[in-house]
Design a protein around this motif. Structure first.
Motif, PDB file in Angstrom:
ATOM      1  N   UNK A   1      11.330 -13.463   8.460  1.00 15.55           N
ATOM      2  CA  UNK A   1      10.196 -14.474   8.090  1.00 15.55           C
ATOM      3  C   UNK A   1       9.509 -14.691   9.813  1.00 15.55           C
ATOM      4  N   UNK A   2      10.566 -15.080  10.557  1.00 20.27           N
ATOM      5  CA  UNK A   2       9.950 -15.435  11.849  1.00 20.27           C
ATOM      6  C   UNK A   2       9.358 -14.120  12.517  1.00 20.27           C
ATOM      7  N   UNK A   3       9.944 -12.934  12.496  1.00 17.05           N
ATOM      8  CA  UNK A   3       9.150 -11.710  12.899  1.00 17.05           C
ATOM      9  C   UNK A   3       8.015 -11.159  12.232  1.00 17.05           C
ATOM     10  N   UNK A   4       8.005 -11.501  11.084  1.00 14.29           N
ATOM     11  CA  UNK A   4       6.589 -11.435  10.294  1.00 14.29           C
ATOM     12  C   UNK A   4       5.500 -12.331  10.922  1.00 14.29           C
ATOM     13  N   UNK A   5       5.852 -13.598  11.105  1.00 12.10           N
ATOM     14  CA  UNK A   5       5.014 -14.427  11.670  1.00 12.10           C
ATOM     15  C   UNK A   5       4.568 -14.159  13.098  1.00 12.10           C
ATOM     16  N   UNK A   6       5.613 -13.673  13.871  1.00 10.42           N
ATOM     17  CA  UNK A   6       5.236 -13.533  15.113  1.00 10.42           C
ATOM     18  C   UNK A   6       4.360 -12.168  15.106  1.00 10.42           C
ATOM     19  N   UNK A   7       4.322 -11.324  14.126  1.00  8.39           N
ATOM     20  CA  UNK A   7       3.306  -9.929  14.165  1.00  8.39           C
ATOM     21  C   UNK A   7       1.932 -10.539  13.878  1.00  8.39           C
ATOM     22  N   UNK A   8       1.915 -11.536  12.910  1.00  2.00           N
ATOM     23  CA  UNK A   8       0.647 -12.118  12.604  1.00  2.00           C
ATOM     24  C   UNK A   8       0.132 -12.874  14.180  1.00  2.00           C
ATOM     25  N   UNK A   9       0.879 -13.773  14.638  1.00  2.00           N
ATOM     26  CA  UNK A   9       0.391 -14.306  15.693  1.00  2.00           C
ATOM     27  C   UNK A   9      -0.187 -13.414  16.993  1.00  2.00           C
ATOM     28  N   UNK A  10       0.812 -12.422  17.110  1.00  2.00           N
ATOM     29  CA  UNK A  10       0.558 -11.389  18.272  1.00  2.00           C
ATOM     30  C   UNK A  10      -0.795 -10.599  18.078  1.00  2.00           C
ATOM     31  N   UNK A  11      -0.728 -10.005  16.663  1.00  2.00           N
ATOM     32  CA  UNK A  11      -2.114  -9.254  16.260  1.00  2.00           C
ATOM     33  C   UNK A  11      -3.370 -10.024  16.316  1.00  2.00           C
ATOM     34  N   UNK A  12      -3.248 -11.184  15.957  1.00  2.00           N
ATOM     35  CA  UNK A  12      -4.567 -12.112  15.920  1.00  2.00           C
ATOM     36  C   UNK A  12      -5.057 -12.353  17.313  1.00  2.00           C
ATOM     37  N   UNK A  13      -4.106 -12.723  18.540  1.00  2.00           N
ATOM     38  CA  UNK A  13      -4.309 -12.991  19.842  1.00  2.00           C
ATOM     39  C   UNK A  13      -4.954 -11.798  20.515  1.00  2.00           C
ATOM     40  N   UNK A  14      -4.500 -10.440  20.264  1.00  2.00           N
ATOM     41  CA  UNK A  14      -5.011  -9.343  20.740  1.00  2.00           C
ATOM     42  C   UNK A  14      -6.345  -9.030  20.305  1.00  2.00           C
ATOM     43  N   UNK A  15      -6.497  -9.186  19.063  1.00  2.00           N
ATOM     44  CA  UNK A  15      -7.912  -8.749  18.000  1.00  2.00           C
ATOM     45  C   UNK A  15      -8.772  -9.539  18.542  1.00  2.00           C
ATOM     46  N   UNK A  16      -8.768 -10.851  18.910  1.00  2.00           N
ATOM     47  CA  UNK A  16      -9.717 -11.837  19.484  1.00  2.00           C
ATOM     48  C   UNK A  16     -10.426 -11.434  20.478  1.00  2.00           C
ATOM     49  N   UNK A  17      -9.603 -10.545  21.632  1.00  4.98           N
ATOM     50  CA  UNK A  17     -10.005  -9.828  22.625  1.00  4.98           C
ATOM     51  C   UNK A  17     -11.082  -8.629  22.494  1.00  4.98           C
ATOM     52  N   UNK A  18     -11.332  -8.186  21.298  1.00  8.47           N
ATOM     53  CA  UNK A  18     -12.080  -7.162  20.903  1.00  8.47           C
ATOM     54  C   UNK A  18     -11.688  -5.727  20.949  1.00  8.47           C
ATOM     55  N   UNK A  19     -12.647  -4.813  20.850  1.00  9.02           N
ATOM     56  CA  UNK A  19     -12.346  -3.379  20.672  1.00  9.02           C
ATOM     57  C   UNK A  19     -11.617  -2.739  22.189  1.00  9.02           C
ATOM     58  N   UNK A  20     -12.074  -3.386  23.148  1.00  2.17           N
ATOM     59  CA  UNK A  20     -11.686  -3.012  24.291  1.00  2.17           C
ATOM     60  C   UNK A  20      -9.996  -3.262  24.576  1.00  2.17           C
ATOM     61  N   UNK A  21      -9.655  -4.392  24.209  1.00  2.13           N
ATOM     62  CA  UNK A  21      -8.202  -4.592  24.323  1.00  2.13           C
ATOM     63  C   UNK A  21      -7.372  -3.927  23.258  1.00  2.13           C
ATOM     64  N   UNK A  22      -8.012  -3.493  22.061  1.00  2.00           N
ATOM     65  CA  UNK A  22      -7.240  -2.522  21.362  1.00  2.00           C
ATOM     66  C   UNK A  22      -7.179  -0.971  21.967  1.00  2.00           C
ATOM     67  N   UNK A  23      -8.065  -0.440  22.488  1.00  2.00           N
ATOM     68  CA  UNK A  23      -8.169   0.643  23.141  1.00  2.00           C
ATOM     69  C   UNK A  23      -7.020   0.817  24.480  1.00  2.00           C
TER      70      UNK A  23
END
Length: 326
Positions: A101-123
């Motif tokens: 449960x802790x790591x599933x929530x961690x995945x959610x938090x990290x992915x949202x934080x990265x995605x907010x920076x846009x496509x360049x951050x993903x690349x």
């Protein structure tokens, strides 16, 4: 070359997710067929190339067909998100002994934080993660080969196709359809930054790399038969602490990159940020279920639906004679 490397990394990052980086997906779709699996791996790699190339070129004029396609991408993204969240939690349990449960929530938090920076951050993230993963896998494979820990009988392959190839053909079809449609939203987003020629070249190179990576992992899984009952078989191949740590870390990061690809799928399908967030939360809650069961049941289901979607798009292309997708 730098631009093509960025595209290749991003395409691979969307495909190399939980099932790929843990080995579970490869065992289910390929390794179970033993030496015959190499024929199916080759077929899948060719199909991924052809489907992605097709999706890059087509254009849907019919609003009804476009709506159906976007609805599929939406459903596809939700189901894959559920699997990614579950896999991240399962990794935490198996290798760190921490509550899923802790790591599933961690995945959610990290992915949202990265995605907010846009496509360049993903690349940029994919460029780093894919490079490390490919290097680590090749090094582990060559190290095992040098020490004679891997002695797969390649002579058993021969040059003839398996007699029961038609019965098992559905597995590479499902795998290639699923992963091609998984990468589509990412490829579609790349069209805003890169020219079509660069994308096409990158798709070809990506397909070749996928073939070699699948083959390498498949050989390791076939040799280590005792690992095939694990939910994370590939991550238990290497006993060296440092290499093992690198593989596990890459698996965590690759789950994140595929999660980001599915966020892009949601953005392609729906334009309401609030609706996207609600869908992500629902996927997170469902992601607390068992990883292995989710992957095997949901990936196959979406593969079957994907085959129907590809058939529908092909038919619409023939009828409308138009080859670019909005």
């Amino acid at each position: 070359m730098g631009r093509i490397f960025a595209i290749i990394s991003t395409i691979l990052g969307s495909i190399i997710g939980a099932g790929f980086s843990t080995g579970q997906e490869i065992f289910y779709f390929f390794s179970q067929f033993k030496e015959k699996s190499f024929f199916y791996i080759g077929f899948s790699s060719i199909l991924i190339f052809l489907i992605l190339l097709y999706l890059v070129n087509i254009r849907i004029k019919s609003r009804i067909i476009l709506m159906i396609f976007k609805s599929y991408i939406l459903l596809f993204s939700v189901i894959t998100l559920i699997v990614m969240f579950s896999a991240f939690g399962q990794l935490g349990v198996e290798f760190l002994g921490v509550s899923k449960y802790i790591f599933t929530l961690l995945c959610f938090v990290l992915s949202i934080a990265i995605f907010k920076h846009g496509l360049l951050a993903v690349i940029n993230m994919n460029k780093v993660v894919v490079s490390i993963l490919i290097t680590a896998l090749i090094f582990v494979f060559l190290k095992a080969w040098h020490k004679n820990e891997i002695m797969f009988q390649f002579e058993s392959l021969r040059c003839t196709l398996p007699k029961d190839i038609l019965n098992h053909l559905i597995f590479p079809l499902l795998y290639s359809t699923y992963n091609s449609l998984l990468a589509f939203p990412v490829v579609n987003g790349l069209k805003e930054r890169f020219c079509q020629k660069e994308i096409k070249i990158s798709i070809g190179i990506s397909s070749i790399i996928i073939f070699f990576l699948l083959s390498i992992i498949n050989v390791m899984l076939l040799w280590e038969a005792n690992l095939q009952t694990s939910q994370m078989p590939l991550l238990k191949v290497e006993k060296n602490i440092i290499l093992h740590f690198i593989l596990v870390t890459c698996a965590f990061l690759e789950i994140l990159t595929t999660t980001l690809a599915n966020y892009m799928g949601l953005s392609y399908s729906i334009k309401n940020p609030k609706a996207e967030f609600v869908i992500i939360i629902l996927s997170l809650i469902l992601g607390f279920n068992e990883f292995q069961e989710l992957l095997r049941k949901l990936y196959s289901l979406m593969g079957y639906i994907g085959l129907g979607i590809i058939a529908m798009l092909s038919l619409s292309t023939l009828l409308l004679k138009d080859r670019r997708l909005k």
